[in-house]
Design a protein around this motif. Structure first.
Motif, PDB file in Angstrom:
ATOM      1  N   ILE A 256       5.687  -1.021  -5.474  1.00 53.85           N
ATOM      2  CA  ILE A 256       4.235  -1.145  -5.390  1.00 53.85           C
ATOM      3  C   ILE A 256       3.944  -2.453  -4.677  1.00 53.85           C
ATOM      4  O   ILE A 256       4.274  -3.527  -5.172  1.00 53.85           O
ATOM      5  N   TYR A 257       3.348  -2.328  -3.518  1.00 56.73           N
ATOM      6  CA  TYR A 257       3.096  -3.454  -2.630  1.00 56.73           C
ATOM      7  C   TYR A 257       1.597  -3.741  -2.646  1.00 56.73           C
ATOM      8  O   TYR A 257       0.810  -2.970  -2.111  1.00 56.73           O
TER       9      TYR A 257
ATOM     10  N   LYS B 114       9.612   4.879  -0.626  1.00 57.61           N
ATOM     11  CA  LYS B 114       9.425   4.439  -2.011  1.00 57.61           C
ATOM     12  C   LYS B 114       8.194   3.552  -2.182  1.00 57.61           C
ATOM     13  O   LYS B 114       7.879   3.156  -3.286  1.00 57.61           O
ATOM     14  N   ILE B 115       7.513   3.224  -1.082  1.00 57.71           N
ATOM     15  CA  ILE B 115       6.450   2.220  -1.120  1.00 57.71           C
ATOM     16  C   ILE B 115       5.077   2.848  -1.347  1.00 57.71           C
ATOM     17  O   ILE B 115       4.705   3.807  -0.667  1.00 57.71           O
ATOM     18  N   ILE B 116       4.358   2.274  -2.289  1.00 56.09           N
ATOM     19  CA  ILE B 116       2.933   2.550  -2.462  1.00 56.09           C
ATOM     20  C   ILE B 116       2.237   1.259  -2.060  1.00 56.09           C
ATOM     21  O   ILE B 116       2.352   0.243  -2.759  1.00 56.09           O
ATOM     22  N   LYS B 117       1.572   1.279  -0.923  1.00 57.60           N
ATOM     23  CA  LYS B 117       0.922   0.082  -0.392  1.00 57.60           C
ATOM     24  C   LYS B 117      -0.566   0.156  -0.716  1.00 57.60           C
ATOM     25  O   LYS B 117      -1.244   1.090  -0.296  1.00 57.60           O
TER      26      LYS B 117
ATOM     27  N   PRO C 130      -8.106  -4.278  -4.661  1.00 60.49           N
ATOM     28  CA  PRO C 130      -8.190  -3.943  -6.085  1.00 60.49           C
ATOM     29  C   PRO C 130      -8.815  -2.566  -6.320  1.00 60.49           C
ATOM     30  O   PRO C 130      -8.415  -1.863  -7.258  1.00 60.49           O
ATOM     31  N   ALA C 131      -9.742  -2.157  -5.466  1.00 61.07           N
ATOM     32  CA  ALA C 131     -10.349  -0.828  -5.612  1.00 61.07           C
ATOM     33  C   ALA C 131      -9.305   0.268  -5.372  1.00 61.07           C
ATOM     34  O   ALA C 131      -9.268   1.276  -6.101  1.00 61.07           O
ATOM     35  N   GLU C 132      -8.449   0.096  -4.370  1.00 61.34           N
ATOM     36  CA  GLU C 132      -7.373   1.072  -4.129  1.00 61.34           C
ATOM     37  C   GLU C 132      -6.423   1.112  -5.317  1.00 61.34           C
ATOM     38  O   GLU C 132      -5.962   2.186  -5.713  1.00 61.34           O
TER      39      GLU C 132
ATOM     40  N   MET D 150      -4.317   3.806 -10.134  1.00 60.00           N
ATOM     41  CA  MET D 150      -4.105   3.792 -11.579  1.00 60.00           C
ATOM     42  C   MET D 150      -4.850   4.947 -12.243  1.00 60.00           C
ATOM     43  O   MET D 150      -4.312   5.602 -13.144  1.00 60.00           O
ATOM     44  N   ASP D 151      -6.077   5.222 -11.799  1.00 58.60           N
ATOM     45  CA  ASP D 151      -6.860   6.344 -12.357  1.00 58.60           C
ATOM     46  C   ASP D 151      -6.179   7.671 -12.088  1.00 58.60           C
ATOM     47  O   ASP D 151      -6.256   8.593 -12.908  1.00 58.60           O
TER      48      ASP D 151
END
Length: 169
Positions: A83-84, A148-151, A155-157, A162-163
């Motif tokens: 998580i980037y 493997k990266i979630i960029k 904070p809204a993204e 997370m939602d």
């Protein structure tokens, strides 16, 4: 997500996110700052950190927060998710200054006891130069791990992501 790295510039919120994920996923959490720093702001040797990381990354489940580019090659191959937090440096700078003020004179929860938060001009310049130096080096390490990266760019993204993981019931 069983073996997760949370990376990005200082002040992005890596430790906060990692702590939240650790609780929600029930996965052990390790902070690179705690692995690196000894009381009194004494830095661990590269060999000490690598030995600690080898024991952690050999496990089946972990979350490690912290970029620490010199150790990415030890962690990336075992991670199944990266998580980037690729946030604007102006936001990270504001958050870093707030953190310094909030924890001034005492260790924050993700730091080794005996390492009180303090203003460090060199650290501030490191963050200001993030996009032209540390980021470039870090992203070089990420080559070959793109799947493997979630960029996340804001904070809204992060909140939307997370939602999607934990929809309101």
């Amino acid at each position: 997500m069983q073996r997760v790295l949370v990376i990005g510039p200082c002040g992005a919120g890596k430790s906060t996110l990692a702590s939240t994920l650790a609780v929600r996923l029930g996965i052990p959490l390790f902070h690179m700052d705690q692995l690196n720093w000894k009381p009194g702001w004494v830095e661990s040797s590269k060999e000490e950190i690598r030995k600690k990381l080898a024991a952690i990354t050999a496990a089946d489940r972990w979350i490690i927060d912290g970029t620490y580019g010199g150790t990415l090659s030890d962690r990336l191959p075992r991670a199944d998710q990266i998580i980037y937090l690729d946030y604007p440096i102006t936001l990270c700078l504001r958050r870093l200054l707030k953190r310094i003020w909030t924890y001034r004179g005492r260790a924050r929860p993700d730091m080794t006891e005996g390492c009180p938060e303090r203003f460090d001009l060199g650290f501030l310049f490191y963050l200001i130069r993030w996009n032209s130096g540390p980021r470039v080096r870090m992203e070089r390490h990420l080559i070959g791990h793109e799947n493997k990266i979630i960029k996340l760019k804001s904070p809204a993204e992060l909140q939307r992501w997370m939602d999607s993981l934990y929809p309101a019931s």
